[in-house]
Design a protein around this motif. Structure first.
Motif, short mmCIF file in Angstrom:
data_model
loop_
_atom_site.label_atom_id
_atom_site.label_comp_id
_atom_site.label_asym_id
_atom_site.label_seq_id
_atom_site.Cartn_x
_atom_site.Cartn_y
_atom_site.Cartn_z
N ASP A 218 -8.01 7.04 2.77
CA ASP A 218 -9.24 6.94 2.14
C ASP A 218 -9.06 5.34 1.83
N ILE A 219 -10.33 4.83 3.11
CA ILE A 219 -9.81 3.02 3.02
C ILE A 219 -10.78 2.47 1.79
N ASN A 220 -11.95 3.02 0.55
CA ASN A 220 -12.51 2.84 -0.29
C ASN A 220 -12.08 2.91 -0.96
N ASN A 221 -10.91 4.02 -1.58
CA ASN A 221 -10.14 4.06 -3.02
C ASN A 221 -8.61 4.31 -1.86
N PRO A 222 -8.16 3.13 -1.85
CA PRO A 222 -6.68 4.18 -1.34
C PRO A 222 -5.36 3.86 -2.18
N GLN A 223 -4.76 5.11 -1.62
CA GLN A 223 -3.68 5.04 -3.11
C GLN A 223 -2.55 3.83 -2.93
N GLU A 224 -2.02 3.21 -4.20
CA GLU A 224 -1.23 1.81 -3.69
C GLU A 224 0.09 2.11 -2.66
N GLU A 225 0.68 3.56 -3.87
CA GLU A 225 2.11 4.33 -2.61
C GLU A 225 1.60 5.87 -1.66
N TYR A 226 2.48 6.14 -1.09
CA TYR A 226 2.16 7.58 -0.53
C TYR A 226 3.42 7.76 0.66
N GLU A 227 3.34 8.54 0.34
CA GLU A 227 4.94 9.33 1.66
C GLU A 227 4.78 9.55 2.69
N VAL A 228 5.03 9.02 3.21
CA VAL A 228 5.24 9.28 5.48
C VAL A 228 6.72 9.39 5.33
N GLY A 229 7.62 11.10 5.43
CA GLY A 229 8.15 11.46 5.77
C GLY A 229 8.90 11.18 4.98
N SER A 230 10.81 10.57 5.23
CA SER A 230 11.09 10.15 3.79
C SER A 230 10.70 8.39 3.29
N MET A 231 9.71 8.04 4.09
CA MET A 231 9.60 6.65 3.75
C MET A 231 7.85 6.60 3.03
N THR A 232 8.21 5.81 1.38
CA THR A 232 7.64 5.15 0.58
C THR A 232 6.51 4.18 2.07
N VAL A 233 5.37 4.56 1.69
CA VAL A 233 4.49 3.33 1.88
C VAL A 233 3.51 2.64 0.99
N GLY A 234 3.41 1.78 1.25
CA GLY A 234 1.66 0.96 0.80
C GLY A 234 0.58 1.30 1.02
N LYS A 235 -0.28 0.74 0.52
CA LYS A 235 -1.86 0.78 1.48
C LYS A 235 -2.56 0.07 2.30
N LYS A 236 -0.72 -1.16 2.75
CA LYS A 236 -1.23 -1.77 4.05
C LYS A 236 -1.35 -1.19 4.96
N TYR A 237 -0.67 -0.49 4.66
CA TYR A 237 -0.15 0.88 6.05
C TYR A 237 -1.53 1.33 6.79
N GLY A 238 -2.40 2.14 5.95
CA GLY A 238 -3.45 2.49 6.45
C GLY A 238 -4.24 1.10 6.78
N GLU A 239 -4.21 -0.02 5.60
CA GLU A 239 -5.53 -0.50 6.34
C GLU A 239 -5.31 -1.46 7.07
N ASP A 240 -4.06 -1.28 8.27
CA ASP A 240 -3.87 -2.20 8.48
C ASP A 240 -4.04 -2.18 10.02
N LEU A 241 -4.70 -0.63 10.27
CA LEU A 241 -4.82 0.00 11.73
C LEU A 241 -5.66 0.23 11.30
N TRP A 242 -6.75 0.36 10.17
CA TRP A 242 -8.09 1.01 10.15
C TRP A 242 -8.90 1.31 11.55
N ASP A 243 -8.98 -0.75 11.52
CA ASP A 243 -9.64 -0.86 12.38
C ASP A 243 -9.33 -0.90 13.93
N TYR A 244 -7.87 -0.29 14.18
CA TYR A 244 -7.63 -0.82 15.33
C TYR A 244 -6.79 0.77 16.29
N ASP A 245 -7.69 1.25 17.41
CA ASP A 245 -7.13 2.17 17.97
C ASP A 245 -6.99 2.02 19.79
N VAL A 246 -5.46 1.44 19.88
CA VAL A 246 -4.90 0.99 20.78
C VAL A 246 -5.65 1.85 22.07
#
Length: 315
Positions: A218-246
């Motif tokens: 949710d780009i408008n209300n991002p979680q501060e932290e969430y789990e991806v597999g065994s990794m804890t990532v932050g909102k930066k993970y989603g924000e940085d790739l939100w507008d970039y589909d390679v």
């Protein structure tokens, strides 16, 4: 890094995020014999002098190699890596390897040894915050500050050092290699640094991470932290790739690309890799039959042969 703006609709792709992105393998056709790697003669004395310092590597020869620990700095944070440098008569081609989410530099170590024995240098490193600290990641950074784009920045740091500082590198023959999330990172870094590389090797590249972020972040209300597999990532993970589909830009990359995919991969599906291969103007695509998400054993051997064959054809 210069960011591009998304211009096309969501492209097809699928990725399962309940498992860490890591590796995979497969093969449909036998590798062909490599083209000659002899340095061409030229009447330009300056070019002749430069060419003389380049290693004339032989695919069928087994080279001795050295291992060198190399630390780099990115924005005040340390990046740890290891170079595998063949003992040749000049500067060597270089492959910069990028590991998957939750992995580390050791995933590139076996490629490093095998490539170096064939006359190709390798640098494998830990992304900042790219894996758990108890997983032998020696680089600085927290996983909650990591994103695909921070990893692209790390690749660019390595690339700059390779071109400007490392005396063993033939700067005209630098290739990016990555597996899973590292494959996505390598693709973005390759497109953004087109003039600085000769081509790319993408193993089970996780292009569908963009789809996951669009579906679940949710780009408008991002979680501060969430789990991806065994990794804890932050909102930066989603924000940085939100507008970039390679995938919107793969058609612009007309240098050689190798994509390897496992037929039994249920994380990065074969159709996702195949679709990407059709977008690239100059792409060699192989499915390694029986391999899942991560090449090991005989599948790793097959992947290495495809990779070495690909590199020699384009030296």
């Amino acid at each position: 890094m210069k960011r591009k703006i998304k211009t096309a609709a969501l492209l097809c792709g699928c990725v399962v995020f309940s498992t860490i992105f890591a590796g995979c393998s497969g093969s449909e056709t036998k590798p062909t014999e490599p083209e000659s790697t002899q340095v061409q003669n030229t009447s330009d004395a300056a070019v002749e002098s430069a060419s003389a310092s380049l290693a004339n590597v032989d695919k069928d020869k087994t080279y001795e190699f050295e291992e060198r620990e190399i630390w780099l700095d990115n924005n005040g944070q340390k990046i740890y890596g290891k170079a595998y440098v063949p003992v040749t008569d000049g500067k060597s081609p270089l492959v910069i390897t990028s590991h998957g989410l939750g992995s580390n530099h050791l995933s590139g170590a076996l490629y490093g040894e095998k490539y170096a024995q064939r006359g190709i240098a390798v640098y494998t490193f830990d992304f900042r915050g790219g894996s758990n600290k108890n997983n032998e990641n020696k680089s600085d950074g927290k996983s909650t500050d990591m994103s695909v784009m921070t990893e692209v920045s790390d690749v660019e740091t390595v690339l700059k050092a390779a071109k400007e500082e490392w005396d063993f590198v033939d700067t005209k023959r630098i290739y990016l290699q990555g597996g899973s999330q590292g494959g996505l990172v390598s693709a973005i870094a390759g497109i953004e640094n087109y003039d600085d590389i000769a081509g790319m090797l993408l193993f089970y590249p996780a292009f569908g991470i963009y789809d996951y972020i669009q579906a679940y972040f949710d780009i408008n209300n991002p979680q501060e932290e969430y789990e991806v597999g065994s990794m804890t990532v932050g909102k930066k993970y989603g924000e940085d790739l939100w507008d970039y589909d390679v995938r919107n830009y793969l058609s612009e990359f007309n240098k050689p690309v190798l994509i390897l995919q496992g037929s039994e991969d249920n994380i990065v599906l074969p159709e996702t890799a195949e679709y990407a291969s059709k977008l690239l103007p100059d792409c060699e695509y192989h499915v390694i039959d029986g391999a899942g998400h991560g090449f090991s054993g005989e599948y790793h051997d097959q992947a290495t042969e495809y990779a070495v064959d690909f590199l020699y054809k384009h030296f």
